[in-house]
Design a protein around this motif. Sequence first.
Motif, mmCIF file in Angstrom:
data_model
loop_
_atom_site.group_PDB
_atom_site.id
_atom_site.type_symbol
_atom_site.label_atom_id
_atom_site.label_comp_id
_atom_site.label_asym_id
_atom_site.label_seq_id
_atom_site.Cartn_x
_atom_site.Cartn_y
_atom_site.Cartn_z
ATOM 1 N N GLU A 94 71.407 4.914 17.448
ATOM 2 C CA GLU A 94 71.686 3.968 16.371
ATOM 3 C C GLU A 94 71.590 4.749 15.063
ATOM 4 O O GLU A 94 70.623 5.486 14.843
ATOM 5 C CB GLU A 94 70.701 2.806 16.375
ATOM 6 C CG GLU A 94 71.051 1.744 15.348
ATOM 7 C CD GLU A 94 70.338 0.425 15.576
ATOM 8 O OE1 GLU A 94 70.152 -0.319 14.588
ATOM 9 O OE2 GLU A 94 69.961 0.126 16.730
ATOM 10 N N PHE A 95 72.588 4.594 14.196
ATOM 11 C CA PHE A 95 72.674 5.467 13.033
ATOM 12 C C PHE A 95 73.155 4.710 11.805
ATOM 13 O O PHE A 95 73.735 3.623 11.902
ATOM 14 C CB PHE A 95 73.613 6.647 13.325
ATOM 15 C CG PHE A 95 74.990 6.245 13.790
ATOM 16 C CD1 PHE A 95 76.033 6.043 12.886
ATOM 17 C CD2 PHE A 95 75.257 6.063 15.145
ATOM 18 C CE1 PHE A 95 77.293 5.676 13.317
ATOM 19 C CE2 PHE A 95 76.522 5.693 15.590
ATOM 20 C CZ PHE A 95 77.547 5.498 14.670
ATOM 21 N N VAL A 96 72.902 5.301 10.649
ATOM 22 C CA VAL A 96 73.456 4.815 9.396
ATOM 23 C C VAL A 96 74.480 5.842 8.932
ATOM 24 O O VAL A 96 74.305 7.047 9.141
ATOM 25 C CB VAL A 96 72.361 4.595 8.340
ATOM 26 C CG1 VAL A 96 71.591 5.872 8.037
ATOM 27 C CG2 VAL A 96 72.948 4.045 7.050
ATOM 28 N N GLN A 97 75.566 5.352 8.339
ATOM 29 C CA GLN A 97 76.590 6.274 7.864
ATOM 30 C C GLN A 97 77.112 5.840 6.506
ATOM 31 O O GLN A 97 77.070 4.661 6.146
ATOM 32 C CB GLN A 97 77.739 6.370 8.863
ATOM 33 C CG GLN A 97 78.412 5.060 9.188
ATOM 34 C CD GLN A 97 79.412 5.186 10.312
ATOM 35 O OE1 GLN A 97 80.148 6.168 10.417
ATOM 36 N NE2 GLN A 97 79.457 4.189 11.194
ATOM 37 N N THR A 110 73.552 9.736 9.893
ATOM 38 C CA THR A 110 72.174 10.090 10.227
ATOM 39 C C THR A 110 71.655 9.179 11.330
ATOM 40 O O THR A 110 71.659 7.948 11.182
ATOM 41 C CB THR A 110 71.256 9.963 9.003
ATOM 42 O OG1 THR A 110 71.742 10.818 7.960
ATOM 43 C CG2 THR A 110 69.825 10.349 9.346
ATOM 44 N N ARG A 111 71.210 9.774 12.421
ATOM 45 C CA ARG A 111 70.619 8.995 13.511
ATOM 46 C C ARG A 111 69.254 8.464 13.071
ATOM 47 O O ARG A 111 68.454 9.186 12.477
ATOM 48 C CB ARG A 111 70.466 9.841 14.766
ATOM 49 C CG ARG A 111 69.858 9.076 15.946
ATOM 50 C CD ARG A 111 69.661 9.964 17.169
ATOM 51 N NE ARG A 111 69.071 9.222 18.282
ATOM 52 C CZ ARG A 111 67.762 9.039 18.470
ATOM 53 N NH1 ARG A 111 66.886 9.572 17.614
ATOM 54 N NH2 ARG A 111 67.321 8.339 19.510
ATOM 55 N N ILE A 112 68.978 7.188 13.395
ATOM 56 C CA ILE A 112 67.694 6.564 13.057
ATOM 57 C C ILE A 112 66.832 6.367 14.290
ATOM 58 O O ILE A 112 65.614 6.510 14.245
ATOM 59 C CB ILE A 112 67.920 5.211 12.353
ATOM 60 C CG1 ILE A 112 68.762 5.400 11.088
ATOM 61 C CG2 ILE A 112 66.588 4.555 11.989
ATOM 62 C CD1 ILE A 112 68.148 6.323 10.052
ATOM 63 N N GLY A 113 67.443 6.039 15.439
ATOM 64 C CA GLY A 113 66.652 5.831 16.650
ATOM 65 C C GLY A 113 67.494 5.226 17.756
ATOM 66 O O GLY A 113 68.727 5.345 17.758
ATOM 67 N N ASN A 114 66.817 4.550 18.700
ATOM 68 C CA ASN A 114 67.483 3.895 19.812
ATOM 69 C C ASN A 114 67.816 2.445 19.463
ATOM 70 O O ASN A 114 67.284 1.878 18.510
ATOM 71 C CB ASN A 114 66.599 3.909 21.059
ATOM 72 C CG ASN A 114 66.340 5.318 21.573
ATOM 73 O OD1 ASN A 114 67.094 6.247 21.278
ATOM 74 N ND2 ASN A 114 65.277 5.476 22.343
ATOM 75 N N GLY A 145 63.313 -1.247 15.371
ATOM 76 C CA GLY A 145 62.183 -1.287 14.452
ATOM 77 C C GLY A 145 61.891 0.015 13.752
ATOM 78 O O GLY A 145 60.808 0.193 13.202
ATOM 79 N N ASP A 146 62.841 0.945 13.730
ATOM 80 C CA ASP A 146 62.653 2.204 13.004
ATOM 81 C C ASP A 146 63.070 2.001 11.550
ATOM 82 O O ASP A 146 64.251 1.817 11.250
ATOM 83 C CB ASP A 146 63.477 3.319 13.633
ATOM 84 C CG ASP A 146 63.023 3.639 15.046
ATOM 85 O OD1 ASP A 146 61.881 4.087 15.203
ATOM 86 O OD2 ASP A 146 63.814 3.428 15.982
ATOM 87 N N TRP A 159 61.375 9.490 4.468
ATOM 88 C CA TRP A 159 60.246 9.079 5.293
ATOM 89 C C TRP A 159 60.721 8.058 6.322
ATOM 90 O O TRP A 159 61.748 7.420 6.143
ATOM 91 C CB TRP A 159 59.081 8.534 4.482
ATOM 92 C CG TRP A 159 59.354 7.361 3.576
ATOM 93 C CD1 TRP A 159 59.588 7.389 2.228
ATOM 94 C CD2 TRP A 159 59.396 5.967 3.955
ATOM 95 N NE1 TRP A 159 59.792 6.120 1.745
ATOM 96 C CE2 TRP A 159 59.663 5.224 2.775
ATOM 97 C CE3 TRP A 159 59.230 5.282 5.155
ATOM 98 C CZ2 TRP A 159 59.782 3.832 2.766
ATOM 99 C CZ3 TRP A 159 59.352 3.893 5.161
ATOM 100 C CH2 TRP A 159 59.613 3.181 3.971
ATOM 101 N N GLN A 160 59.974 7.942 7.409
ATOM 102 C CA GLN A 160 60.365 7.053 8.494
ATOM 103 C C GLN A 160 59.138 6.633 9.272
ATOM 104 O O GLN A 160 58.180 7.393 9.417
ATOM 105 C CB GLN A 160 61.362 7.760 9.427
ATOM 106 C CG GLN A 160 61.881 6.900 10.571
ATOM 107 C CD GLN A 160 62.984 7.596 11.361
ATOM 108 O OE1 GLN A 160 63.254 8.785 11.165
ATOM 109 N NE2 GLN A 160 63.642 6.872 12.251
ATOM 110 N N LYS A 161 59.134 5.395 9.759
ATOM 111 C CA LYS A 161 58.055 4.914 10.624
ATOM 112 C C LYS A 161 58.562 3.782 11.493
ATOM 113 O O LYS A 161 59.577 3.139 11.165
ATOM 114 C CB LYS A 161 56.852 4.468 9.813
ATOM 115 C CG LYS A 161 57.107 3.396 8.778
ATOM 116 C CD LYS A 161 55.813 3.091 8.021
ATOM 117 C CE LYS A 161 55.293 4.304 7.293
ATOM 118 N NZ LYS A 161 53.950 4.168 6.762
ATOM 119 N N SER A 162 57.877 3.535 12.592
ATOM 120 C CA SER A 162 58.248 2.469 13.508
ATOM 121 C C SER A 162 57.388 1.244 13.244
ATOM 122 O O SER A 162 56.165 1.294 13.403
ATOM 123 C CB SER A 162 58.057 2.916 14.962
ATOM 124 O OG SER A 162 58.178 1.817 15.842
#
Length: 433
Positions: A94-97, A110-114, A145-146, A159-162
């Motif tokens: 799952e990504f934002v572009q 940019t990939r963010i997570g699953n 939830g990322d 920065w990033q957190k779950s």
Amino acid sequence: MKSRLFASIAALCLCFFAVFITSTANLAASAADWPQWRGPERNGVSSDSGLLKQWPAGGPKLLWQVNDIGDGYSTPAVVGTRIYVMSNRGMENEFVQALSTQDGKPIWTTRIGNVGNPKQNPSYPKARSTPTVDGNSIYVLSSNGDLACLETKTGKIRWQKSVRTEFGGQPGEWAYSESPLVDGDVVVVTPGGEQATMVALNKKTGVVIWKSAIPGGDAAGYASAVVVQGGGRKQYVQCLSKGMVGVDAKTGQFLWRNKDVAKGPAQYFTPVVRGEYVYGGALGVGGVLLRLKAEGGGVAAEQVYFTRGLPNGIGGAVIVGDTIFGTEAGQNLVAADLATGKVKWQDKSFGWASVAYADGHLYLHGINGEIALVEASQDAYRQKGRFAPPAQPKHSGAPPYGEGAFAYPVVANGRLYIRDLGTLWAYDIKAGR
């Protein structure tokens, strides 16, 4: 020699002045950007003007169409010459572009997570959240939830957190759908669950400012939080699995709850605000209007009405003057008096849809994929254009229980942007060109 030097300096000054004027003009043009979920004020209203009042038979001019942006229901955010959107390819990406407004081509990804809750039932595991653009930062929440803060220019993660793991978050069956709220120096999201039902973080660092453990430990709904000033308090209002709640913006203190919006099967409806009044929708049931007032050192949510058949669908609602417009599960487009809940008119001509407003008109994106322009009239349904975009993607199942065209319409800088799964269309809706 001196004269040539002065001439060169003068030329540089003129060049600088020209650049300054151009930049200022560009800044002025960006007043009609759509930087977050439901637009500049999170109310579905665009400040854009000078738009077409009537569409040609086949719809407004199609500027471009791209069919490979990745899967998902995420509504785009549009700022300047860039479009920001969440998508996914499979369940592990799952990504934002960032895309160009000129042609829809990617600038960075940019990939963010699953993808969250891949075994959900009914099965719609896809990217859902709309990015929130705040200056040179962009904030996104993946369906798993990322939560991440990225540079708008490059897509680099700051920065990033779950919220699922760090806060014991509890999403609903269909994972996280919320679009982060940026308010001043904080970013607000809704992990759900007993430990930190809602949280506020420092937007620059991601450091926790407060955690609100709301009584009942509600799972997160599928709406997004809004800012409300009522009862002498600045509050964040959100729809959770067990109702609509308000918390103090400074401390996260729980203030009030209304349970009527939880009478529907799921909580999709982002609250709509007018002063100290808050409107919420119970999916498939009706709408509720609350008045927030000071009471005993806290805030009470006085119910003005709860009326069946008012706007309550997953497509939200907009307030124009004293009228609220939106669709309901009976597939009516409804216009109602906001203060009393009295229906002014309703019409089945278009059906269930998500809604935005600009320059005297409603922009509807039907769950069946069609698009309509409807006058925001207080006395009757007046359709000013309707068409089906070309080469629409196929959906699984059939509405209302199957997959539909769920993404909201976006009106920004003289254009209408429509997203449906992996496809994005850009239409020119500016009058006089």
